[in-house]
Design a protein around this motif. Structure first.
Motif, PDB file in Angstrom:
ATOM      1  N   HIS A  67      34.028  29.907  64.956  1.00  7.78           N
ATOM      2  CA  HIS A  67      33.655  28.976  63.887  1.00  7.78           C
ATOM      3  C   HIS A  67      34.543  29.259  62.671  1.00  7.78           C
ATOM      4  O   HIS A  67      34.484  30.358  62.111  1.00  7.78           O
ATOM      5  CB  HIS A  67      32.170  29.203  63.573  1.00  7.78           C
ATOM      6  N   PHE A 158      26.605  28.353  58.974  1.00 14.72           N
ATOM      7  CA  PHE A 158      26.822  28.595  60.408  1.00 14.72           C
ATOM      8  C   PHE A 158      26.104  27.512  61.213  1.00 14.72           C
ATOM      9  O   PHE A 158      25.030  27.040  60.823  1.00 14.72           O
ATOM     10  CB  PHE A 158      26.270  29.965  60.816  1.00 14.72           C
ATOM     11  N   PRO A 159      26.667  27.127  62.358  1.00 14.65           N
ATOM     12  CA  PRO A 159      25.973  26.158  63.204  1.00 14.65           C
ATOM     13  C   PRO A 159      24.699  26.766  63.792  1.00 14.65           C
ATOM     14  O   PRO A 159      24.599  28.002  63.870  1.00 14.65           O
ATOM     15  CB  PRO A 159      26.999  25.855  64.310  1.00 14.65           C
TER      16      PRO A 159
END
Ligand code: BTN
Length: 263
Positions: A67, A158-159
């Motif tokens: 990410h 963050f996902p």
């Protein structure tokens, strides 16, 4: 502290004092992956550092993605041509350099990042940084060391798939971080640890790596290909392989794989 929104090459290079790392520094706003780009820049020579503000296809170990949102993390690759046919320990070297750079930069006793074999950098809240070493094709002898650090992310950055698994320096320290200063610390420590390894060899590196881990004595599951091994992480051997005591009582040394620490 004033945050630098852009990653300035001149600030990064100013009085670095390194022997090899940072010989040339290239900064990009956005690339697919700094590791892939580094492989295409082999001709520019050893010590080249490529940094991106964002990556659109950041790569992690074992085919995972990294990410890499813009403005928040450090995405850095370094080019090397190690003068030895046995450069496998360089992945450990990068981990030692990364964790040392972070500790020197934050310098608070309560901030205690540690290494998980082979070279994840964790805190007790999750993963802070990862390292992906890749060969630049065949027998060329060129190596790319790619380092990703979560720096100014907040939890919401963050996902959901990384929720509870990833942490960042800002989440750990409660303060925004000057990425340029941390990049400089990282380059200096890479330079120092690489030359230490050239001079003193793998045994010294293994000792340093072992001083920065909490995994020895813990139960782990190690995945290698389709096989799973359960046991206790004992130590690194002289080549930097992870020695695991299996349930049968025998020891097995691993030169690769994905280790999961049991809770
Ligand atoms: C891991 O899975 O822990 C390794 C992550 C490595 C990420 C870095 S970011 C800079 C470099 N470029 C990439 O595409 N990956 C590495």
């Amino acid at each position: 502290m004033s945050l630098q929104p852009t990653l300035s090459v001149s600030r990064i290079k100013e009085n670095l004092g390194t022997r090899l790392f940072g010989a040339e520094v290239l900064v990009f706003d956005e690339v697919e992956s700094t590791n892939d780009l580094a492989k295409r820049h082999v001709g520019r020579g050893e010590g080249l550092i490529l940094i991106a503000d964002a990556q659109t296809q950041g790569k992690g170990r074992s085919g995972r993605s990294w990410h890499s949102p813009g403005g928040l993390g450090i995405y850095l690759s370094a080019l090397l041509k190690p003068p030895t046919p046995h450069p496998a320990p360089l992945t450990l070297m990068a981990g030692v350099a990364g964790v040392s750079a972070l500790k020197a930069f934050v310098a608070r006793p309560s901030f205690e990042p540690f290494l998980k074999w082979p070279n994840d950098i964790l805190t007790h809240n999750g993963k802070l940084a990862g390292i992906l070493c890749e060969w630049c094709g065949g027998e060329s002898g060129w190596l790319v060391i790619g380092i990703g650090i979560n720096v100014n992310h907040r939890a919401a950055d963050f996902p959901p798939s990384l929720a509870g698994q990833a942490t960042s320096l800002q989440m750990e320290t409660g303060a925004p971080i000057d990425r340029v200063e941390l990049i400089r610390s990282l380059i200096v420590h890479l330079d120092r640890e690489y030359h230490n390894w050239l001079l003193k060899g793998t045994a010294d590196l293994v000792k340093k790596w072992s001083d920065h881990t909490e995994m020895f004595g813990k139960k782990i599951t190690l995945r290698r290909g389709d096989s799973l091994f359960e046991g206790t992480a004992e130590r690194l051997d002289g080549q930097g392989r992870l020695v695991v005591r299996l349930a049968t009582g025998s020891e097995m040394a691993f030169d690769g794989g994905e280790a999961t620490l049991s809770p």
